[in-house]
Write a protein that holds these residues in place. Sequence first.
Motif: not given
Length: 461
Positions: A160-164, A190-196
């Motif tokens: 479920g992570a949001v990727g770039a 896979v993940t863009r590691a943004r807090r929002q």
Amino acid sequence: MSSMHDVTTWEPLLRLLLRDDAERLAAPGGYVEGRVGRGSWSVPTARPRLRPGRASSARDTRAEWDAVGRVRDALEESGVDEVSFMVEAPAPGKALLHLVDTGPAVEPGIGSSRPGALVLVEGAVPEPWRRLPDPVPDAVPAPTADAALLERTLRERLPGAVGATEEELAAVEERLGVTLPEELRTLYRVTRARRQDLGEDYDAAVRTAEAIGCELLSPDRVYVADAASRPAPWKHAAMNAVETGPDAAVQGLVGSPGWIVFGDTGGGDPIALDLTPGPRGHLGQVIVMSHEKNCGAGLVADSLTDLVLGRRVAEGRGTGRGERPPAVARVNGSGVPGVTAAAHPGLEVLAIGAWEGEPLSLEPLVGLPRLRTLTACPGTLADPLEIARLDGLEFLELAPEEWRVLLDAGAVPRGLSAAAIEVRGERNLLEIMDLADEILALRNRPPITRTVIEADLGPVG
């Protein structure tokens, strides 16, 4: 007139100094000095003696905090980071305040009112900060680099992570001017590691760090750790040397256009992919840059896949420097036993510290092709004029007496980019500033400016 030069700004602090340092100020030639910066200060006020078992409280230092606070407000208003000062007391209740503005050619002293390095060539940086990586045309990715395995592993760990998007990754490449390695592109897909993206899931960042093996920067925060990204004062930077042995996995650089920072240890140490590895390294290996060091990086993993799978290298692997004598030598009672023992063609930095034997000759250094930094404690040199024969020096630090010898003889090396004055013990701040101005004048650099403020404070209790 700036509030920095208004006597009312300094009056509370002057009252404290005249009260707490009355005996010292009353002595012939007596003075006190200090420094106030926006984030810290050092002023010679007396602190209350506490009863055993009682901790200090804000009330104990309220007068100092309030007095320094006025000066800090003036610094903020004037757009100045810090100011050094010296105070004399020509008569009871009267003070002469000397404010020192070191100007653009002098670096701040580290935790001191004394000047730091004198930059004699505008914009000059020490040789390690000019060093580019050696080419390694045969470097290839580690056999363990596996973008497909990396993606499967991360998607299992971070469902479920949001990727770039590809557009976001392309924007990073355009901003940095580099092509991102495929492993790093895979990670960010896979993940863009943004807090929002995390919503109210406050533990998601922790899970992401655990899944990857470091704290991940969002794509817009990825940067190139070149030498300019790792600044250091001349006095510290000039003491470093870039050393990369034939068995090294990581080049001993300050920074590199091929160090792509994508994460952090959580303790302030950047983690990067290395596109300019050492002779025994791999293209795209993972390295860490200690925030406590100015030079070099440590090998963490041979590939990003290894990092994620927890296959880290043994500590210290890949740091071999070979059998060459060191480029940085420290001559002192417990270090290298003399200048002759330190001298060799690869010597770049020589620091002469506390020395109980006869003063040392610099003759063994003459003609060394790479020597660029020399520092010497007071009284350790047999003949300071021998320095004039060291043609390649770019940084020189000496005590006032040795500088006086060179200045009077017109023998200050012409190739210096920066210089420093080694001050030990009690030395009048204004005398040091006068000496600094003489050295700056040799290269037509802006002088240190001083402002004198007279204050009649009346009785000080």
